[in-house]
Design a protein around this motif. Structure first.
Motif, PDB file in Angstrom:
ATOM      1  N   GLU A   1      47.010  97.530  65.187  1.00 18.25           N
ATOM      2  CA  GLU A   1      47.198  98.579  64.191  1.00 18.25           C
ATOM      3  C   GLU A   1      48.505  99.315  64.460  1.00 18.25           C
ATOM      4  OE1 GLU A   1      44.691 102.274  62.184  1.00 18.25           O
ATOM      5  OE2 GLU A   1      44.324 101.723  64.273  1.00 18.25           O
TER       6      GLU A   1
ATOM      7  N   LYS B   1      42.633  96.570  61.311  1.00 19.08           N
ATOM      8  CA  LYS B   1      43.644  95.563  61.012  1.00 19.08           C
ATOM      9  C   LYS B   1      43.330  94.213  61.689  1.00 19.08           C
ATOM     10  CE  LYS B   1      46.025  98.676  58.844  1.00 19.08           C
ATOM     11  NZ  LYS B   1      46.121  98.686  57.351  1.00 19.08           N
TER      12      LYS B   1
ATOM     13  N   GLY C   1      43.063  92.560  66.600  1.00 19.15           N
ATOM     14  CA  GLY C   1      43.992  93.109  65.610  1.00 19.15           C
ATOM     15  C   GLY C   1      44.924  94.138  66.228  1.00 19.15           C
TER      16      GLY C   1
END
Length: 251
Positions: free
Chosen positions: A116, A90, A114
């Motif tokens: 997640e 992500k 990112g």
């Protein structure tokens, strides 16, 4: 009654002149004229000194080995997309965020991050950063390899001395460039406990640092330090290989 002076003296002087005329020139200068002898000795002494003096040729400047790598890879393309997907699920931007550099041939960085969301299991945050530095050879300050080795040592020391780091461990790693060290530590920030896996490596005249870290949010467990380090080493090996590829060399 006045008697004439004996003729002995003139004859004696004449004999000396004739005798000197029969002697080689060098001996005349030394033995037949005390005044000129001193001057000649001074001249001879000076010429000997000149002869002993080097011709004045300047010694050539010490040479250093040429730098192996002339350029660096694009930091944001140094790692494969699959590597980014695996290490930073992500990711906000799979293309990464490049750091500012006034000389991309000598240094560059890129980072990815990112979060997640795993629902009731909380969320996992990951940050990945890779940086490159390249050094040229200079007779006045050393070869590219020597300069890179100094920077490698400096960055390694700085990593181990990270402010607030706990449980710091540094281990030499083989198979990543000419020399590499894996550094792991814990760091509490933003009210979370982060796990860090940093690889400091050198390949010839280039230094590569890969920083991979993460934390569990909303009740999620912190990432496993062993898994984090394993992934970091794999990515670091890929980053070092990108330096070789950027310069047209074979792996």
């Amino acid at each position: 009654m006045h008697r004439p002076a004996p003729a002995t003296a003139p004859r004696t002087r004449l004999a000396r002149v004739l005798a000197c005329a029969a002697v080689p020139v060098m001996l005349v200068a030394v033995g037949c004229s005390s005044d000129s002898g001193g001057d000649e000795k001074k001249k001879d002494s000076g010429s000997s000194s000149s002869a002993a003096t080097p011709s004045g040729k300047q010694s050539s400047s010490p040479s250093v080995a040429p730098a192996k790598y002339a350029k660096l890879p694009d930091p944001c393309k140094a790692l494969a997309e699959k590597t980014i997907d695996d290490l930073v699920p992500k990711a906000k931007s799979k293309s990464g965020t490049a750091g500012k550099s006034t000389d991309v041939a000598s240094q560059g960085t890129c980072s990815w991050n990112g979060l997640e969301d795993k629902g009731v299991k909380g969320s996992q945050y990951r940050w990945l950063d890779v940086s490159f530095k390249r050094y040229g050879s200079d007779a006045a300050i050393g070869s590219g390899d020597q300069r890179a080795a100094k920077e490698y040592a400096r960055l390694l020391a700085a990593t181990k001395a990270t402010d607030g780091a706990k449980n710091v461990k540094a281990t030499p790693v083989s198979g990543i460039g000419d020399e590499a060290t894996a550094v792991s530590y814990d760091l509490h920030k933003t009210d979370e406990d982060f796990k860090y896996a940093v690889i400091v490596a050198r390949t010839a005249n280039a230094v590569v640092v890969l920083d991979y870290n993460g934390a569990g949010y909303q009740g999620a467990d912190a990432p496993d330090a062993g898994d984090l380090m394993k992934d970091a080493q794999g990515a670091a090996k890929e980053a070092v290989a990108s330096v070789v590829t950027a310069n047209g060399a074979k792996q």
